[in-house]
Design a protein around this motif. Sequence first.
Motif, mmCIF file in Angstrom:
data_model
loop_
_atom_site.group_PDB
_atom_site.id
_atom_site.type_symbol
_atom_site.label_atom_id
_atom_site.label_comp_id
_atom_site.label_asym_id
_atom_site.label_seq_id
_atom_site.Cartn_x
_atom_site.Cartn_y
_atom_site.Cartn_z
ATOM 1 N N ALA A 68 0.936 -1.129 -0.034
ATOM 2 C CA ALA A 68 -0.122 0.196 0.003
ATOM 3 C C ALA A 68 0.883 1.150 0.067
ATOM 4 O O ALA A 68 0.222 2.318 -0.045
ATOM 5 N N SER A 71 0.312 3.570 -2.593
ATOM 6 C CA SER A 71 -1.280 4.052 -2.979
ATOM 7 C C SER A 71 -1.500 5.346 -2.832
ATOM 8 O O SER A 71 -1.022 5.928 -1.853
ATOM 9 N N GLN A 73 -4.696 6.291 -2.092
ATOM 10 C CA GLN A 73 -6.038 6.165 -1.536
ATOM 11 C C GLN A 73 -5.671 5.598 -0.119
ATOM 12 O O GLN A 73 -4.894 4.917 0.194
ATOM 13 N N LEU A 74 -6.848 5.951 0.797
ATOM 14 C CA LEU A 74 -6.757 5.548 2.325
ATOM 15 C C LEU A 74 -8.107 5.108 2.803
ATOM 16 O O LEU A 74 -9.224 5.690 2.432
ATOM 17 N N SER A 100 -4.932 -2.689 5.529
ATOM 18 C CA SER A 100 -4.053 -2.259 4.487
ATOM 19 C C SER A 100 -3.582 -3.075 3.605
ATOM 20 O O SER A 100 -3.589 -2.987 2.430
ATOM 21 N N SER A 103 -6.729 -4.595 1.188
ATOM 22 C CA SER A 103 -7.278 -3.624 0.267
ATOM 23 C C SER A 103 -6.121 -2.935 -0.647
ATOM 24 O O SER A 103 -6.570 -2.332 -1.730
ATOM 25 N N ARG A 105 -4.626 -0.360 0.406
ATOM 26 C CA ARG A 105 -4.845 1.143 0.629
ATOM 27 C C ARG A 105 -4.168 1.360 2.188
ATOM 28 O O ARG A 105 -3.953 0.461 2.877
ATOM 29 N N LYS A 106 -3.610 2.404 2.172
ATOM 30 C CA LYS A 106 -3.048 3.164 3.541
ATOM 31 C C LYS A 106 -4.225 3.235 4.631
ATOM 32 O O LYS A 106 -5.345 3.361 4.251
ATOM 33 N N TYR A 139 -5.605 14.816 -1.230
ATOM 34 C CA TYR A 139 -6.462 13.664 -1.299
ATOM 35 C C TYR A 139 -7.862 14.328 -1.813
ATOM 36 O O TYR A 139 -8.405 15.184 -1.277
ATOM 37 N N GLN A 143 -10.813 9.416 -3.107
ATOM 38 C CA GLN A 143 -9.819 8.352 -2.631
ATOM 39 C C GLN A 143 -9.980 8.007 -1.151
ATOM 40 O O GLN A 143 -8.732 7.519 -0.529
ATOM 41 N N ASN A 298 -12.468 -2.520 -2.736
ATOM 42 C CA ASN A 298 -11.981 -2.652 -4.097
ATOM 43 C C ASN A 298 -13.128 -2.436 -5.162
ATOM 44 O O ASN A 298 -12.727 -1.971 -6.242
#
Length: 302
Positions: A68, A71, A73-74, A100, A103, A105-106, A139, A143, A298
């Motif tokens: 991640a 990425s 996105q979070l 994390s 997915s 993502r953070k 962001y 996101q 996702n």
Amino acid sequence: MSWQSIVLNQIFRLRKRRIVKTDPRAIKAGYNKLEEKTEKTLKIPTTTEHRVDTLNGVPCEWMIAEGAKDSDQLVLYFHGGGFMLGSPPILHRPLAARLSAKSGRKVLLVDYRLTPAHTYPAPVEDCSQVYQWLLDNGYNANQIAFGGDSAGGNLVLSVIQSAREQSLPLPALGICLSPWADLTHTGSSIQSNKYRDPMLPVEILELMALIYGKGHNLAEPKISPVFADFSGFPPLLVYAGTTEILLSDAERVVAAAEAKGVTVESKYWHKQAHAFPVMTQYLPEAREAVDGMADFINRHMR
């Protein structure tokens, strides 16, 4: 139902009988001892970055899995604890690390102010301030996903309301795990599951609600989001256990959102304890639940 869940539910039942019902300091002290013991056994992958930060004056923790790190996105995650417990969010780190990783993502855990020192609207303000920081620092709303358990599930819905009131763009989606969404406790499961819930005593919730909502009507929509207007809300994922006293809260959030045309997915897990996805280190059902959260993210974030 896994044997791990059966054992943990029995442990929760034994602890439930010993919980002090009238002294917030005793509740906090007991939880802090649990955190101290648990922190020593928490297993976070060595490849997961854990970093403490302060955003718009609010302490936060980043959990960033290896996959991640690049990425954009979070998941902005609000921990549970009755607005009284969970700072720092030690017990939520394993969930955040797995989410994390699964997915891609953070995950950003918000360490918002707690009662009894800080009552409503302090937690909503803190979480909103972090969301505002993200919007101000590169962001886009699409996101960002919101997630939270128990009181944190309440905050997912309350911060979305706050953002809408300020004409801010809303996050891509919201995830509510065992949301404590009615602090007036008028849902039917408060009584029907009173003796079936392995973890939560009704009296504790009633006390925490009075402390959090001090000076306010507990039916205010940002205190009890079951009474909110869900118009324009992003897609929601709602989980709860079938024997929780807060089962009705989850069901009513789903019904209120669907009534306004919101895309909602829900799952009610057989005899799982309150906010069970937090216990990813111990429960296969928790790991399955977090994997389901990642799948939802996702599918709704591109």
